[in-house]
Design a protein around this motif. Structure first.
Motif, PDB file in Angstrom:
ATOM      1  N   ASN A  47       1.159  -1.188  -0.233  1.00 26.99           N
ATOM      2  CA  ASN A  47      -0.250  -0.177   0.033  1.00 26.99           C
ATOM      3  C   ASN A  47       0.739   0.925  -0.193  1.00 26.99           C
ATOM      4  OD1 ASN A  47       0.048  -1.113   3.069  1.00 26.99           O
ATOM      5  ND2 ASN A  47       0.238   1.282   2.701  1.00 26.99           N
ATOM      6  N   SER A  48       0.232   2.335  -0.603  1.00 26.57           N
ATOM      7  CA  SER A  48       1.199   3.660  -0.608  1.00 26.57           C
ATOM      8  C   SER A  48       0.948   4.343   0.994  1.00 26.57           C
ATOM      9  CB  SER A  48       0.064   4.634  -1.555  1.00 26.57           C
ATOM     10  OG  SER A  48      -0.544   4.885  -0.899  1.00 26.57           O
ATOM     11  N   GLU A  49       1.610   5.428   0.840  1.00 30.36           N
ATOM     12  CA  GLU A  49       1.903   6.023   2.120  1.00 30.36           C
ATOM     13  C   GLU A  49       0.585   7.138   1.764  1.00 30.36           C
ATOM     14  OE1 GLU A  49       4.268   6.142   4.486  1.00 30.36           O
ATOM     15  OE2 GLU A  49       5.105   4.553   3.978  1.00 30.36           O
ATOM     16  N   TYR A  50       0.308   8.343   3.528  1.00 30.02           N
ATOM     17  CA  TYR A  50      -1.137   8.605   2.982  1.00 30.02           C
ATOM     18  C   TYR A  50      -0.855   9.599   1.793  1.00 30.02           C
ATOM     19  CZ  TYR A  50      -4.594  12.426   4.169  1.00 30.02           C
ATOM     20  OH  TYR A  50      -6.201  12.945   4.124  1.00 30.02           O
ATOM     21  N   LEU A  51      -1.813   9.510   1.014  1.00 30.34           N
ATOM     22  CA  LEU A  51      -2.092  10.396   0.289  1.00 30.34           C
ATOM     23  C   LEU A  51      -3.108  11.750  -0.356  1.00 30.34           C
ATOM     24  CD1 LEU A  51      -2.083   8.132  -2.683  1.00 30.34           C
ATOM     25  CD2 LEU A  51      -0.144   8.846  -2.606  1.00 30.34           C
ATOM     26  N   ASP A  52      -2.827  13.161  -0.027  1.00 34.96           N
ATOM     27  CA  ASP A  52      -3.330  14.213   0.499  1.00 34.96           C
ATOM     28  C   ASP A  52      -4.711  13.984  -1.104  1.00 34.96           C
ATOM     29  OD1 ASP A  52      -1.851  15.418   2.018  1.00 34.96           O
ATOM     30  OD2 ASP A  52      -0.769  16.225   1.453  1.00 34.96           O
ATOM     31  N   SER A  53      -6.094  14.892  -0.626  1.00 30.25           N
ATOM     32  CA  SER A  53      -6.788  14.739  -1.868  1.00 30.25           C
ATOM     33  C   SER A  53      -6.152  15.511  -2.732  1.00 30.25           C
ATOM     34  CB  SER A  53      -8.135  15.698  -0.790  1.00 30.25           C
ATOM     35  OG  SER A  53      -7.246  17.039  -0.793  1.00 30.25           O
ATOM     36  N   GLY A  54      -7.511  15.201  -3.634  1.00 28.79           N
ATOM     37  CA  GLY A  54      -6.630  15.253  -5.415  1.00 28.79           C
ATOM     38  C   GLY A  54      -6.122  14.619  -5.952  1.00 28.79           C
ATOM     39  N   THR A  55      -5.238  14.880  -6.945  1.00 27.64           N
ATOM     40  CA  THR A  55      -4.540  13.889  -8.313  1.00 27.64           C
ATOM     41  C   THR A  55      -3.217  13.571  -8.167  1.00 27.64           C
ATOM     42  OG1 THR A  55      -6.557  14.289  -9.809  1.00 27.64           O
ATOM     43  CG2 THR A  55      -4.345  13.282 -10.361  1.00 27.64           C
ATOM     44  N   GLN A  56      -2.760  12.320  -7.723  1.00 28.06           N
ATOM     45  CA  GLN A  56      -1.496  11.746  -7.246  1.00 28.06           C
ATOM     46  C   GLN A  56      -0.796  11.720  -9.148  1.00 28.06           C
ATOM     47  OE1 GLN A  56      -0.157  13.399  -4.599  1.00 28.06           O
ATOM     48  NE2 GLN A  56      -2.095  13.930  -4.095  1.00 28.06           N
ATOM     49  N   GLN A  57       0.532  11.504  -9.578  1.00 31.06           N
ATOM     50  CA  GLN A  57       0.666  10.682 -10.793  1.00 31.06           C
ATOM     51  C   GLN A  57       2.066   9.645 -10.177  1.00 31.06           C
ATOM     52  OE1 GLN A  57      -0.579  10.467 -13.523  1.00 31.06           O
ATOM     53  NE2 GLN A  57      -1.931  12.927 -13.274  1.00 31.06           N
ATOM     54  N   ASP A  58       2.053   8.933 -10.719  1.00 29.24           N
ATOM     55  CA  ASP A  58       3.408   7.816 -11.016  1.00 29.24           C
ATOM     56  C   ASP A  58       3.871   7.302  -9.368  1.00 29.24           C
ATOM     57  OD1 ASP A  58       3.861   7.416 -13.538  1.00 29.24           O
ATOM     58  OD2 ASP A  58       4.825   9.993 -13.496  1.00 29.24           O
ATOM     59  N   VAL A  59       2.771   7.098  -9.227  1.00 24.78           N
ATOM     60  CA  VAL A  59       2.842   6.593  -7.046  1.00 24.78           C
ATOM     61  C   VAL A  59       3.442   5.536  -7.185  1.00 24.78           C
ATOM     62  CG1 VAL A  59       1.657   6.223  -5.125  1.00 24.78           C
ATOM     63  CG2 VAL A  59       0.861   8.164  -6.613  1.00 24.78           C
ATOM     64  N   GLU A  60       4.756   5.035  -6.896  1.00 17.92           N
ATOM     65  CA  GLU A  60       5.472   3.629  -6.918  1.00 17.92           C
ATOM     66  C   GLU A  60       5.031   3.176  -5.240  1.00 17.92           C
ATOM     67  OE1 GLU A  60       9.215   2.770  -8.060  1.00 17.92           O
ATOM     68  OE2 GLU A  60       9.426   4.518  -6.559  1.00 17.92           O
ATOM     69  N   ILE A  61       4.800   2.528  -5.711  1.00 24.87           N
ATOM     70  CA  ILE A  61       4.382   1.196  -4.052  1.00 24.87           C
ATOM     71  C   ILE A  61       5.066   0.268  -4.058  1.00 24.87           C
ATOM     72  CG2 ILE A  61       2.241   0.557  -3.029  1.00 24.87           C
ATOM     73  CD1 ILE A  61       0.203   1.691  -4.968  1.00 24.87           C
ATOM     74  N   SER A  62       5.959   0.449  -2.913  1.00 25.68           N
ATOM     75  CA  SER A  62       6.630  -1.390  -2.482  1.00 25.68           C
ATOM     76  C   SER A  62       5.968  -2.229  -2.259  1.00 25.68           C
ATOM     77  CB  SER A  62       7.827  -1.043  -1.716  1.00 25.68           C
ATOM     78  OG  SER A  62       8.723   0.364  -1.862  1.00 25.68           O
ATOM     79  N   LEU A  63       6.379  -2.976  -2.222  1.00 25.50           N
ATOM     80  CA  LEU A  63       4.970  -4.486  -2.519  1.00 25.50           C
ATOM     81  C   LEU A  63       6.131  -5.351  -0.563  1.00 25.50           C
ATOM     82  CD1 LEU A  63       4.894  -6.330  -5.648  1.00 25.50           C
ATOM     83  CD2 LEU A  63       3.470  -4.736  -4.572  1.00 25.50           C
ATOM     84  N   ASP A  64       5.372  -5.922  -0.316  1.00 27.49           N
ATOM     85  CA  ASP A  64       5.578  -6.341   1.025  1.00 27.49           C
ATOM     86  C   ASP A  64       6.607  -7.074   0.831  1.00 27.49           C
ATOM     87  OD1 ASP A  64       3.355  -4.728   1.887  1.00 27.49           O
ATOM     88  OD2 ASP A  64       2.277  -6.037   2.751  1.00 27.49           O
ATOM     89  N   SER A  65       6.405  -8.264   0.027  1.00 27.16           N
ATOM     90  CA  SER A  65       7.309  -9.315  -0.279  1.00 27.16           C
ATOM     91  C   SER A  65       7.336  -9.254  -2.046  1.00 27.16           C
ATOM     92  CB  SER A  65       6.928 -10.713  -0.084  1.00 27.16           C
ATOM     93  OG  SER A  65       5.753 -11.166  -0.274  1.00 27.16           O
ATOM     94  N   ALA A  66       9.000  -9.371  -2.717  1.00 24.15           N
ATOM     95  CA  ALA A  66       8.883  -9.089  -3.696  1.00 24.15           C
ATOM     96  C   ALA A  66       8.268  -9.713  -5.067  1.00 24.15           C
ATOM     97  CB  ALA A  66      10.466  -9.333  -4.470  1.00 24.15           C
ATOM     98  N   LEU A  67       7.965  -9.449  -5.735  1.00 25.37           N
ATOM     99  CA  LEU A  67       6.653 -10.844  -6.611  1.00 25.37           C
ATOM    100  C   LEU A  67       8.181 -11.569  -7.221  1.00 25.37           C
ATOM    101  CD1 LEU A  67       3.716  -8.857  -8.795  1.00 25.37           C
ATOM    102  CD2 LEU A  67       3.479 -11.181  -6.647  1.00 25.37           C
ATOM    103  N   ASP A  68       7.945 -13.095  -7.630  1.00 24.64           N
ATOM    104  CA  ASP A  68       9.122 -14.290  -7.995  1.00 24.64           C
ATOM    105  C   ASP A  68       8.572 -14.237  -9.439  1.00 24.64           C
ATOM    106  OD1 ASP A  68       6.925 -15.424  -7.279  1.00 24.64           O
ATOM    107  OD2 ASP A  68       8.419 -16.723  -5.428  1.00 24.64           O
ATOM    108  N   GLU A  69       7.089 -14.017  -9.907  1.00 21.43           N
ATOM    109  CA  GLU A  69       6.261 -14.204 -11.264  1.00 21.43           C
ATOM    110  C   GLU A  69       6.107 -13.619 -11.747  1.00 21.43           C
ATOM    111  OE1 GLU A  69       3.267 -17.620  -9.571  1.00 21.43           O
ATOM    112  OE2 GLU A  69       5.375 -18.705  -9.879  1.00 21.43           O
ATOM    113  N   ASN A  70       5.459 -13.511 -13.108  1.00 24.72           N
ATOM    114  CA  ASN A  70       4.693 -13.281 -13.609  1.00 24.72           C
ATOM    115  C   ASN A  70       3.108 -12.819 -12.649  1.00 24.72           C
ATOM    116  OD1 ASN A  70       6.612 -12.058 -15.270  1.00 24.72           O
ATOM    117  ND2 ASN A  70       5.555 -13.463 -16.985  1.00 24.72           N
ATOM    118  N   ALA A  71       2.139 -11.707 -12.684  1.00 24.45           N
ATOM    119  CA  ALA A  71       1.216 -12.288 -11.514  1.00 24.45           C
ATOM    120  C   ALA A  71       0.279 -10.604 -12.340  1.00 24.45           C
ATOM    121  CB  ALA A  71       1.564 -11.484 -10.427  1.00 24.45           C
ATOM    122  N   THR A  72      -0.864 -10.859 -11.774  1.00 24.35           N
ATOM    123  CA  THR A  72      -2.340  -9.982 -11.767  1.00 24.35           C
ATOM    124  C   THR A  72      -2.322  -9.026 -11.269  1.00 24.35           C
ATOM    125  OG1 THR A  72      -3.170 -10.566 -13.827  1.00 24.35           O
ATOM    126  CG2 THR A  72      -4.660  -9.357 -12.984  1.00 24.35           C
TER     127      THR A  72
END
Length: 974
Positions: A837-862
């Motif tokens: 999940n992202s950090e807290y985002l203020d109201s309005g529009t945010q662009q290119d929000v990079e989100i770190s995953l709790d554990s890395a994906l090791d294969e292709n996924a949706t």
């Protein structure tokens, strides 16, 4: 194939068979049988004597005679073979004892070569004069039936056929109908119900009365589907076997005829459900035959069980009587039948047997599968497991004796050298190959042996021989002394033998009963919601352990509303070993405490529940453990636990009402001089609980408001000090008179004391409507009332594109939130696991929000991106359904989402370039301007190389595809 001629022939035969059905009159006249010359051979078949064969107990003789007459028509010199088919008689238990010729009205007709068995009679009918024709000569035969084994039937049908000299058989059989009177279960004269398979009796009161049975439709009206049609014939009543009627259905019975009033009524058919099942289908001559019976029979309905041999005949004892057992059904329609072990006598030994059970009131039967009895080997007994049974002194020990090829054993516990012994004989009447004995080490030696040992399975039997030793003194009171903790020897022998015989002293099995020192270990307090079914917990103590951690939780605080005298239930768990025998002897812990309260103070066993924070100049409040029905005990001696349930909402004492803030201490004491005490001081364990004011708090925002969206699926969260498992509801109503609204979504308190209501629909409530919210338990308000408001559904949007990453992060292209919040990443779909999940985002529009995953994906996924609100305004993402969870932004009742495919990038090895030899030319000729490079020939005229996606390759693939398709089409055509 069936040709036209065959079809015509079939129809012709069917027509002839239909034409052979004759309306029954007084003489039951049948149609004629034509001979091969076209003349009638016999006709006018009738019975002139004993038209009704009495096969019930009213018969005057086992042998009853029917005289059958018919008219004979024979041409000169003819001989016809006549057959009377009596298979119906055989099917109903009748046998033909003899057939004799009664005579003929013509001396030119003779009956010869009479032969018979149970299912037919044959004889020759001849014209003896020669040269003349016999017309209408009456011939009579006497048929003697043995009716001793006659069964119920409506009528018997005798089919007559004649065969000429050329061997051909006539096409039109003659039918004569007779009736046999047999047993029946009940008389039906009006609306009634029967069990399918029982034989009932209709009594219209006149001969030749027609009785028809029709199915009924869903409305109960008779249909045109007639399932039975019969006639009383020569009697004013007739029996009817209901075996062919469907259970659960209602039929319409219609009765008509001369001398009766036409009538109809309903007949309901029920399922008796009688079933007999052998407990074991392979036994030895040392084992009993045991069958379990189930049914829908009424309480106390009688049954009879008959032991049958492999031929289905009743097995007889040495006196020639059938081996039977009788009994009556329990309230559940069940019963158990037992036959003694086969003795390998002439009548009852090895072989195959079955048990036939009859419901006496209806005659309906059920038979078990075949039971194979084989010769028993040598009998053997042993103690279960390793033969060592361990309990605490004062408890009830379970000692199990296992038996092979025998169902009888003699068992002893203790020896004279150890100061105590008891001897008893056991019988495995249940047929399970074992007998479990319950030995009360508290009463041993201080009461008659009948009160020391019992059987765990009430079907088994036990007979005591003796108890003795220096310790044994039955003139002293129970509880004056108990067996010492030590290891007591045990032995067992095959069969019932007497004390002191060689069989007993030279036993077949050895074991030991290890009595350990007892102890009183502790007490703790649990709490469970008001309304918990204590009787259900008592019926199966395992239910307590199943609920521990959910609706039963450890706590010293118990919610109690002194205004309503209503509160949760306290459960005190006493942990003590070695008191089971005393409790069992007293028939319960309450009785044990009550009995011991009269002892001297230093010998008492007591359990008190007393207030510890009494007011000044006031006596402490006490709860009367013994006399208050609101306090009950649930015993689990196997685990040395006794649960004392105190239902605070039901207590009718003390004299002063219970109040919030009262602190109680429960104390279990075994005084120092009581026989069960094992220390030099009192054995005492305690546990405290306090009555606290019930309270609830609802989750609000920073303005102390509860905001609810004008949408469906809205929840309200809170916390309480009521016991987990308590059912609450939150009354939500509008405080604006212009917009009346009220609902009560329900919730259940969780183990951490929080609750969240079920989703409620507020989509029809206008935004801006003011609310009041109040938590309620039952009909009472709990805690403060809260203000709330209906708001617009906040909007949000999100966009995420397919991307290639190293699997540790994903990037959301764009997210717009009206009230700020977070973006959560779900794996696979919107209901999948949250993996970041992202950090807290203020109201309005945010662009290119990079989100770190709790554990890395090791294969292709949706992945699915989902914007969430900051529901509790703490700028921390709180995921879940509980108190303070941050719910998703929604649109039309569904979460706002977007999905993308994540490709995990891989690192490939880069090949190392090789050096170009110095003598290899590196310059490449540049073609002149305008030169057509496509016509440049190869250097050596060798094979042309074409890439996999070039035009040439495509043409080859297309050609191969066309050839394959053509071959496939040709193959299919072939």
């Amino acid at each position: 194939m069936t040709g036209t001629n065959d079809k015509v022939r079939s129809l012709f035969l069917s027509a002839l068979m239909v034409m052979s059905v004759v309306a029954m009159g007084t003489a039951f006249t049948a149609g004629a049988v034509a001979d091969t010359s076209g003349n009638a051979t016999v006709e006018s078949l009738e019975v002139t004597q004993n038209r009704v064969l009495e096969a019930d107990d009213s018969r005057s003789s086992d042998i009853q005679t029917q005289t059958v007459e018919f008219d004979a028509y024979l041409e000169s010199g003819d001989t016809e073979e006549i057959t009377i088919d009596t298979a119906d008689a055989e099917d109903n238990g009748l046998t033909i004892d003899d057939v004799s010729v009664d005579g003929s009205t013509s001396s030119d007709v003779s009956v010869e070569d009479v032969d018979f068995d149970d299912d037919q009679i044959t004889f020759d009918l001849s014209e003896d004069a020669g040269g003349s024709t016999v017309n209408d000569a009456t011939v009579a035969l006497n048929v003697d039936f043995d009716v001793s084994d006659g069964e119920n039937a409506n009528r018997l049908e005798h089919v007559v056929t004649a065969t000429g000299d050329d061997g051909s058989t006539t096409l039109s059989p003659v039918t004569a109908t007779y009736k046999i009177a047999g047993d029946y279960s009940k008389t039906v004269n009006g609306e009634d119900s029967v069990f399918a398979g029982e034989t009932i009796r209709f009594t219209p009161g006149a001969e030749n009365t027609q009785i028809e049975v029709y199915t009924t439709d869903d409305e109960g009206a008779p249909t045109n589907n007639r399932v039975a049609n019969f006639n009383t014939a020569f009697d004013t009543a007739i029996n009817f076997d209901t075996s062919n009627l469907d259970t659960g259905e209602t039929y319409n019975v219609q009765i008509s005829g001369s001398g009766v009033t036409d009538t109809d009524y309903d007949l309901a058919v029920n399922d008796l459900g009688l079933d007999a099942e052998a407990r074991d289908t392979q036994i030895s001559t040392e084992d009993r035959i045991v069958a379990d019976i189930t049914s829908n029979a009424n309480l106390d309905d009688p049954w009879t069980a008959t032991l049958l041999d492999s031929d289905g005949e009743a097995v007889e004892d040495d006196n020639g009587d059938a081996i039977e057992r009788t009994g009556s059904f329990s309230g559940s329609g069940a019963a158990t039948v037992r036959f003694t072990a086969p003795t390998d006598s002439d009548h009852y030994g090895t072989g195959n047997y079955s048990v036939e059970v009859t419901h006496d009131d209806t005659g309906i039967t059920s038979e078990t599968d075949s039971i194979e009895v084989s010769e028993a080997g040598d009998g053997d007994v042993s103690f279960a497991g390793d033969g060592v049974f361990t309990e605490e002194a004062g408890d009830v020990a379970n000692v199990t004796v296992e038996m092979t090829n025998t169902d009888e054993a003699t068992v002893t516990i203790g020896t004279e050298d150890q100061g105590y012994y008891i001897v008893y004989q056991v019988s495995d009447e249940s047929g399970d190959g074992q007998v479990s004995l319950e030995f009360n080490s508290y009463t041993a030696g201080r009461t008659s042996q009948d009160n020391v040992v019992s059987v765990a399975n009430s079907d088994d039997e036990i007979e005591f021989l003796t108890q003795g030793g220096d310790f044994t003194n039955t003139s002293e009171a129970v509880g004056s002394d108990t067996l010492d903790p030590t290891e007591y020897e045990m032995n067992a022998s095959v069969g019932h033998v007497d004390m002191g015989t060689d069989d007993y002293t030279d036993s077949d099995a050895l074991g030991s009963l290890s009595l350990q020192p007892r102890s009183t270990d502790g007490m703790q307090s649990w709490v469970t919601p008001k309304g918990t079914d204590i009787s259900d917990l008592s019926d199966d103590v395992g239910n307590i352990y199943d609920e521990i951690g959910s609706s039963i939780t450890e706590s010293g605080e118990v919610a109690y509303d002194d205004g309503d005298a209503d509160g949760d239930t306290v459960i005190l768990q006493l942990e003590a070993g070695g008191i089971e025998g005393a409790i069992d002897h007293a028939n319960g812990l309450k009785t044990l405490i009550d009995n011991n309260q009269d002892n001297d103070d230093d010998e008492a066993i007591d359990l008190t529940i007393e207030q510890t924070n009494e007011d000044a100049n006031r006596n402490a409040k006490t709860l009367d453990f013994v006399n208050d029905d609101a306090i009950s005990v649930i015993e689990d001696p196997e685990n040395n636990s006794y649960f004392i349930a105190v239902e605070l909402s039901k207590v009718d004492q003390p004299t002063r009402d219970l109040a919030e803030g009262d602190n109680f201490e429960a104390t279990f004491t075994i005084e120092d001089d009581n026989v069960l005490n094992t220390i030099d001081d009192n054995e005492e364990v305690t546990s405290d609980f306090t009555l606290v004011e019930p309270n609830t708090e609802l989750v609000t925002n920073s303005d102390d408001l509860i905001l609810i969206e004008s949408a469906s699926g809205q929840t309200i969260s809170g916390s309480t000090n009521y016991a987990p498992g308590t059912d609450l509801n939150v009354r939500v109503k509008s405080s604006d008179t212009a917009s009346p609204f009220q609902t009560r979504p329900e919730a259940t308190v969780q183990t951490d004391g929080t609750f969240t209501t079920e989703g409620a629909d507020f989509s029809e409530v206008s935004p801006g409507t003011n609310l009041t919210l109040q938590t309620r338990r039952g009909g009472s308000a709990v805690g403060d009332e809260y203000d709330g408001r209906i708001g617009e559904v906040p909007t949000a949007s999100v966009s995420i594109s397919n991307q290639t990453t190293d699997g540790s992060t994903v990037t959301v292209d764009s997210v717009t939130t009206e009230n700020g919040g977070f973006v959560a990443i779900h794996l696979n779909n919107a209901s999948g696991e949250v993996i970041g999940n992202s950090e807290y985002l203020d109201s309005g529009t945010q662009q290119d929000v990079e989100i770190s995953l709790d554990s890395a994906l090791d294969e292709n996924a949706t992945v699915v991106a989902m914007p969430h609100q900051d529901t509790n305004d703490n700028e921390e993402y709180d995921f879940g359904d509980g108190d303070g969870a941050d719910g998703p932004y929604t649109e039309n009742g569904s979460a706002v989402t977007d999905s993308a495919s994540i490709t995990i990038q891989t690192t490939e090895d880069t090949p190392t370039p090789t050096d170009t030899p110095e003598d290899t030319p590196t310059d490449t000729a540049t073609p002149d301007e305008g030169e057509d490079m496509t016509d440049t020939p190869t250097d050596d005229g060798g094979d042309e190389t074409t890439t996999g996606d070039g035009a040439g390759f495509g043409a080859v693939v297309a050609l191969v595809g066309l050839l394959a398709a053509a071959l496939l089409a040709t193959r299919r055509n072939n």
